[in-house]
Write a protein that holds these residues in place. Structure first.
Motif, PDB file in Angstrom:
ATOM      1  N   VAL A 113     -10.288  -3.423  81.380  1.00  0.00           N
ATOM      2  CA  VAL A 113     -10.108  -2.031  80.973  1.00  0.00           C
ATOM      3  C   VAL A 113     -10.894  -1.155  81.940  1.00  0.00           C
ATOM      4  O   VAL A 113     -12.116  -1.262  82.030  1.00  0.00           O
ATOM      5  CB  VAL A 113     -10.597  -1.807  79.531  1.00  0.00           C
ATOM      6  CG1 VAL A 113     -10.420  -0.343  79.138  1.00  0.00           C
ATOM      7  CG2 VAL A 113      -9.860  -2.723  78.561  1.00  0.00           C
ATOM      8  N   ALA A 114     -10.178  -0.301  82.661  1.00  0.00           N
ATOM      9  CA  ALA A 114     -10.812   0.597  83.618  1.00  0.00           C
ATOM     10  C   ALA A 114     -10.795   2.021  83.085  1.00  0.00           C
ATOM     11  O   ALA A 114      -9.793   2.490  82.569  1.00  0.00           O
ATOM     12  CB  ALA A 114     -10.090   0.541  84.959  1.00  0.00           C
ATOM     13  N   GLY A 115     -11.927   2.704  83.219  1.00  0.00           N
ATOM     14  CA  GLY A 115     -12.004   4.103  82.810  1.00  0.00           C
ATOM     15  C   GLY A 115     -12.309   4.301  81.357  1.00  0.00           C
ATOM     16  O   GLY A 115     -12.131   5.409  80.834  1.00  0.00           O
ATOM     17  N   ALA A 116     -12.764   3.281  80.657  1.00  0.00           N
ATOM     18  CA  ALA A 116     -13.074   3.430  79.236  1.00  0.00           C
ATOM     19  C   ALA A 116     -14.217   2.504  78.860  1.00  0.00           C
ATOM     20  O   ALA A 116     -14.081   1.641  78.003  1.00  0.00           O
ATOM     21  CB  ALA A 116     -11.848   3.142  78.373  1.00  0.00           C
ATOM     22  N   GLY A 117     -15.331   2.678  79.503  1.00  0.00           N
ATOM     23  CA  GLY A 117     -16.485   1.868  79.165  1.00  0.00           C
ATOM     24  C   GLY A 117     -17.015   2.180  77.780  1.00  0.00           C
ATOM     25  O   GLY A 117     -16.775   3.261  77.227  1.00  0.00           O
ATOM     26  N   GLY A 118     -17.707   1.239  77.185  1.00  0.00           N
ATOM     27  CA  GLY A 118     -18.306   1.479  75.880  1.00  0.00           C
ATOM     28  C   GLY A 118     -17.379   1.278  74.708  1.00  0.00           C
ATOM     29  O   GLY A 118     -17.678   1.734  73.595  1.00  0.00           O
ATOM     30  N   LEU A 119     -16.231   0.624  74.892  1.00  0.00           N
ATOM     31  CA  LEU A 119     -15.345   0.342  73.771  1.00  0.00           C
ATOM     32  C   LEU A 119     -16.013  -0.655  72.827  1.00  0.00           C
ATOM     33  O   LEU A 119     -16.688  -1.582  73.247  1.00  0.00           O
ATOM     34  CB  LEU A 119     -14.014  -0.229  74.273  1.00  0.00           C
ATOM     35  CG  LEU A 119     -13.091   0.725  75.034  1.00  0.00           C
ATOM     36  CD1 LEU A 119     -11.867  -0.036  75.514  1.00  0.00           C
ATOM     37  CD2 LEU A 119     -12.677   1.886  74.150  1.00  0.00           C
ATOM     38  N   ASP A 120     -15.805  -0.453  71.551  1.00  0.00           N
ATOM     39  CA  ASP A 120     -16.397  -1.340  70.553  1.00  0.00           C
ATOM     40  C   ASP A 120     -15.521  -2.562  70.323  1.00  0.00           C
ATOM     41  O   ASP A 120     -14.296  -2.510  70.448  1.00  0.00           O
ATOM     42  CB  ASP A 120     -16.580  -0.602  69.227  1.00  0.00           C
ATOM     43  CG  ASP A 120     -17.555   0.558  69.340  1.00  0.00           C
ATOM     44  OD1 ASP A 120     -18.476   0.448  70.175  1.00  0.00           O
ATOM     45  OD2 ASP A 120     -17.376   1.563  68.626  1.00  0.00           O
ATOM     46  N   GLU A 121     -16.141  -3.652  70.025  1.00  0.00           N
ATOM     47  CA  GLU A 121     -15.476  -4.871  69.565  1.00  0.00           C
ATOM     48  C   GLU A 121     -14.381  -5.352  70.515  1.00  0.00           C
ATOM     49  O   GLU A 121     -13.237  -5.569  70.126  1.00  0.00           O
ATOM     50  CB  GLU A 121     -14.885  -4.649  68.164  1.00  0.00           C
ATOM     51  CG  GLU A 121     -15.928  -4.285  67.130  1.00  0.00           C
ATOM     52  CD  GLU A 121     -15.319  -4.073  65.758  1.00  0.00           C
ATOM     53  OE1 GLU A 121     -14.098  -4.281  65.620  1.00  0.00           O
ATOM     54  OE2 GLU A 121     -16.046  -3.703  64.835  1.00  0.00           O
ATOM     55  N   LEU A 122     -14.741  -5.525  71.758  1.00  0.00           N
ATOM     56  CA  LEU A 122     -13.793  -6.110  72.697  1.00  0.00           C
ATOM     57  C   LEU A 122     -13.608  -7.587  72.375  1.00  0.00           C
ATOM     58  O   LEU A 122     -14.575  -8.301  72.084  1.00  0.00           O
ATOM     59  CB  LEU A 122     -14.303  -5.962  74.120  1.00  0.00           C
ATOM     60  CG  LEU A 122     -14.173  -4.602  74.786  1.00  0.00           C
ATOM     61  CD1 LEU A 122     -14.855  -4.626  76.144  1.00  0.00           C
ATOM     62  CD2 LEU A 122     -12.716  -4.210  74.936  1.00  0.00           C
ATOM     63  N   PRO A 123     -12.374  -8.083  72.444  1.00  0.00           N
ATOM     64  CA  PRO A 123     -12.172  -9.519  72.238  1.00  0.00           C
ATOM     65  C   PRO A 123     -12.761 -10.327  73.379  1.00  0.00           C
ATOM     66  O   PRO A 123     -13.147  -9.792  74.420  1.00  0.00           O
ATOM     67  CB  PRO A 123     -10.641  -9.639  72.176  1.00  0.00           C
ATOM     68  CG  PRO A 123     -10.127  -8.443  72.888  1.00  0.00           C
ATOM     69  CD  PRO A 123     -11.116  -7.349  72.649  1.00  0.00           C
ATOM     70  N   ALA A 124     -12.806 -11.623  73.199  1.00  0.00           N
ATOM     71  CA  ALA A 124     -13.471 -12.492  74.169  1.00  0.00           C
ATOM     72  C   ALA A 124     -12.811 -12.449  75.543  1.00  0.00           C
ATOM     73  O   ALA A 124     -13.479 -12.697  76.557  1.00  0.00           O
ATOM     74  CB  ALA A 124     -13.495 -13.927  73.646  1.00  0.00           C
TER      75      ALA A 124
END
Length: 329
Positions: A191-202
């Protein structure tokens, strides 16, 4: 495109015809020549295409050209009727013939940063139009890569890149559905341009910024809402594209992706995870879209956009005369 053909040294008195069935537009007799550099898909009027922004496929059939002419008239007289009348009045005050409220082609030089195969076919392209290949950003001088970069280099599975660019950047529209769609697949999702997303899958990684010049050589599929520059960069690396966009110029980019056969147009800005999953899996492997993207990428890499643009602009500046293309688009 942006235009710099206005001049304070005198009123425009010479006219340049846009199309056989449109009134001619006004260009200045005095002052510097006009060069245009495209930053969006080619949006000049054509008898073979509908007005820019509708996302309709081109058509050069009798019925298709009738449709196109009707839609152009509707756009000029109804949608932009007020602006068209204001422009006609301004031309009248200057003593020149009126022109439609639409992007005029330059009579001197037009630079489009892609290859002709990405654009809709048009039988009435201006002779001053040059396809120069994409303008792609180079590797930054100070290359800063995320801490998980080794996961990309050592990934045993295909890498999928998803981004939404700079304007239509609500991650709930495309990024979150893509992460959800691919969480159980044997893929590495970047994922580019959206750092800090919660609960990323493995199987997902995220960063606020990743240099595409470093990442795209490792990517198998590019999922995007249709930013023109990002799509050109992906195709320059032979990466097929899944597009889901509905704002700015994105429906036009998506339409060209589908028409060129280099990816899938999801025809919505808010696709469901299942539609994204099916589209990504469809273009993985030895798909027709991947083969077409690789062919287009090879064509793009035969260009050097900055060098070609500089050469053409220098020719225009040195001669002051129209720089016509020597190759048929």
């Amino acid at each position: 495109m942006t235009c710099a053909c206005s001049s304070a040294s005198g009123p425009p008195t010479r006219c340049w015809p846009i199309r056989r069935w449109w009134p001619p537009c006004c260009t200045p007799r005095w002052g510097p020549p006009c060069a245009l550099l495209g930053v969006l898909p080619l949006g000049i009027q054509s008898r073979d295409t509908a007005p820019f922004g509708l996302g309709l496929a081109p058509s050069a059939t009798v019925l298709g050209r009738t449709r196109n002419r009707a839609l152009h008239w509707l756009t000029q007289e109804v949608v932009f009727g007020g602006a068209s009348r204001d422009l006609a009045a301004a031309c009248g005050r200057m003593g020149v013939r009126p022109r439609p409220f639409a992007l005029p082609p330059s009579p001197h030089l037009m630079l489009q940063p892609t290859v002709a195969a990405f654009e809709y076919p048009q039988s009435d392209l201006p002779p001053t139009l040059h396809f120069i290949g994409p303008i792609t950003p180079p590797l930054p001088a100070q290359l800063k890569l995320p801490a998980w970069w080794a996961d990309v280099l050592g990934s045993p599975c295909p890498v999928v890149l998803v981004t939404q660019g700079t304007l239509a950047n609500d991650p709930r529209e495309l990024i979150v559905p893509t992460v959800q769609a691919l969480k159980d697949e044997n893929l590495l999702v970047i994922v580019a341009g959206a750092g800090g997303l919660d609960e990323l899958p493995a199987n997902a990684r995220a960063a606020a910024f990743i240099p595409f010049a470093a990442l795209l050589p490792h990517v198998s599929v590019y999922v995007t809402n249709g930013g023109y520059g990002g799509v050109q960069s992906a195709l320059a690396h032979g990466v097929p594209v899944v597009v889901a966009g509905g704002s700015e110029d994105k429906v036009e980019v998506a339409g060209r992706v589908a028409h060129a056969g280099v990816g899938v147009n999801l025809r919505t800005a808010r696709p469901t995870p299942e539609r994204i999953r099916r589209a990504v899996l469809a273009v993985l492997g030895d798909s027709p879209q991947r083969r077409r993207a690789q062919d287009l990428g090879a064509e793009m890499r035969r260009h050097d956009a900055p060098d070609e643009a500089a050469t053409l602009v220098e020719q225009l500046a040195g001669t002051g005369r129209a720089v016509e293309s020597t190759l048929s688009p």
